[in-house]
Design an enzyme around this catalytic site. Structure first.
Site, short mmCIF file in Angstrom:
data_model
loop_
_atom_site.label_atom_id
_atom_site.label_comp_id
_atom_site.label_asym_id
_atom_site.label_seq_id
_atom_site.Cartn_x
_atom_site.Cartn_y
_atom_site.Cartn_z
N SER A 1 -9.66 1.31 2.78
CA SER A 1 -8.85 2.19 1.97
C SER A 1 -7.74 1.48 1.20
CB SER A 1 -8.21 3.27 2.85
OG SER A 1 -7.38 2.67 3.82
N LYS B 1 0.85 -1.19 0.00
CA LYS B 1 0.00 0.00 0.00
C LYS B 1 0.88 1.25 0.00
CE LYS B 1 -4.00 1.84 2.61
NZ LYS B 1 -4.86 1.59 3.78
N SER C 1 -9.76 -1.30 6.85
CA SER C 1 -9.24 -1.07 5.51
C SER C 1 -8.54 -2.24 4.84
CB SER C 1 -8.29 0.13 5.51
OG SER C 1 -9.03 1.31 5.49
#
Ligand code: GLN
Length: 482
Positions: free
Chosen positions: A155, A80, A179
């Protein structure tokens, strides 16, 4: 016959590492296969947009120094974009950090590298990990590989979509309130949020420090376990919140749950839960019973307070953490009148609407006169939520089973009300507030779209959590994706 690199990429991290160790395929070939797959699915107007930065030459250079005997030898991975790497930039999905390259490497990136994994890209994300759909990325929304008109969740949507689309077998995301688990559920893969402190956060850009965790994605429970075993463990020298515990062995051949008591918290099965979702959960609970588990009805009475508490604590901590992006120390700088003008111009231009909303909310709840009414009270209620869990464990329950979300992935653009977006986190935020580990596993499809079941375990109970996940995955078999 030796499997092709394309087939290996689909088979998963275990198969790739074994083939690399046995000399049947080169790490370089796996990296090229991963880039080829990304070229097929990620780019263009209807592409997945799950990778924000990548550099084939850089990745091939990493191959040169990568150990070929490691647990993840030759395994392409996506991190990420809020996890610091020295090869690619770390933008956090924000304009304020566009092109920012970290001078140091996160502990998880180092551990993956030392295990032989090769970084092939940074995953798209909601700006600073605030969101549930990856639509709040400053670099455009990512798409769900199962249905490109829909969100991959967030996310950590880019990391999840990279795994679901077969670009990489495993990826890292971050979790503050769901997330990793929510995008895993939306993309039909496995997503793990560890116990707070289990995985070092050294090099993770902070959102809400008392809630943040790094988590892992895999297409199978076994791949998720392999990734967890590599990235977990004591890092107290770099991260004061790291637990001084070695990485637990999570891989097991046992698919038997005899003697395991699994709680079904009634608050996670409201009458409003769609029937199709309820039916998939019932089937999963039957599968757990079939493997020998006892299912017990339990209650976590403060569950309805989790979302309001989370949306006070997370913005409060975010407003403090994001104060550092001031145009002086990192990334973007926009000149204005005087120092204050420069701060205002930089932050107004650099942050998107959702991040700005969180900073404003957080600043408000921490301000003089409101601190006790909001932040302190939220922390008190957080303790009650955590106690709900310890009470359930004390009654002889080893883990809990719940839906991960109430519904499958929604259409891009369908949710415009911020409050409605916050409701996506209904079933996931409690685990972050209580600092317990939790993971999402595919349990079926609703209208052709994947949905996940969640296993929650006591603090540092990753072993029992994975034991349940392995058994559930094996008992459901193909039904997990039907
Ligand atoms: N959706 C939640 C939020 O927007 C959780 C985000 C996360 O876990 N990083 O805050």
């Amino acid at each position: 016959m030796t499997a092709t690199p394309e087939a290996l990429l689909q088979s998963g991290a275990g198969a790739i590492a074994a083939a690399v160790r046995e000399g049947k395929v080169r790490s370089r070939t796996m990296v090229e296969a991963s880039f080829a797959r990304a070229a097929e699915v990620d780019a263009g107007p209807s592409g997945l947009n799950c990778i924000l930065s990548a550099d084939l030459n850089g990745s091939l250079q990493l191959v040169e120094s990568a150990p070929v005997g490691g647990a993840l030898a030759g395994v392409p991975v996506v991190l990420k974009d809020n996890i610091a790497t020295t090869m690619l930039s770390t933008s956090c999905g924000s304009k304020i950090l566009e092109g920012y390259v970290s001078p140091y490497e996160s502990t998880v990136a180092r551990k993956l590298r030392e295990a032989g994994a090769i970084l092939v890209g940074k995953g798209n994300m909601d700006e600073f990990a605030m969101g549930s759909s990856t639509e709040f990325s400053a670099y455009g929304p990512a798409r769900n590989p199962i249905d490109r008109t829909r969100v991959p969740g967030g996310s950590s949507g880019g990391s999840a979509a990279s795994v679901a689309a077969g670009i990489v077998p495993i990826a890292l995301g971050s979790e503050t309130g769901g997330s990793v688990r929510q995008p895993a559920a939306f993309c039909g893969i496995v997503g793990v949020k560890p116990t707070y402190g289990r995985i070092s956060r050294f090099g993770l850009v902070a959102f809400a420090s008392s809630l943040d965790n790094i988590g892992v994605f895999g297409r199978t429970v076994d791949d998720a376990a392999r990734a967890m075993e590599v990235v977990s463990g004591d890092d107290t020298a770099n991260d004061a919140t790291s637990a001084p515990l070695d990485a637990p062995a999570l891989r097991t051949d046992s698919r038997d749950l005899t003697g395991v008591v699994i709680g079904r918290p009634k608050e996670y099965f409201p009458a409003s839960l769609p029937t199709a979702m309820q039916a998939h959960c019932d089937r999963a609970l039957d599968a757990l019973r079939a493997r020998g588990a006892e299912i017990r009805d339990v209650s976590l009475p403060h569950t309805d307070l989790a979302l309001p508490v989370y949306y006070i604590i997370a913005p409060a901590e975010c407003s403090a953490n994001l104060a550092r992006f001031d145009g002086v120390r990192y990334g973007l700088r926009v000149e204005g009148e005087g120092l204050r003008g420069m701060y205002e111009a930089t932050r107004s231009r650099g942050f998107g609407a959702e991040v700005t909303r969180r900073i404003l909310l957080g600043t408000y709840v921490l301000s003089a006169g409101y601190y006790d009414a909001y932040y302190r009270k939220a922390m008190d209620v957080r303790a009650l939520i955590a106690r709900d869990f310890t009470d359930v464990w004390a009654s002889g329950v080893h883990a809990l089973f719940t839906p991960t979300t109430a519904a499958p992935a929604f259409t891009i653009g369908a949710i415009s009300d911020p409050y409605e977006m916050y409701l996506c986190d209904l079933f996931t935020v409690s685990a972050n507030l209580a600092e317990v580990p939790a993971m999402s596993i595919p349990i079926g499809r609703v209208g052709g779209l994947p949905v996940g079941g969640q296993v929650i375990a006591p603090r540092f109970g990753e072993q029992v959590m994975f034991r349940i996940a392995y058994a559930l995955e094996s008992e459901l078999g193909g039904a997990a994706h039907a």
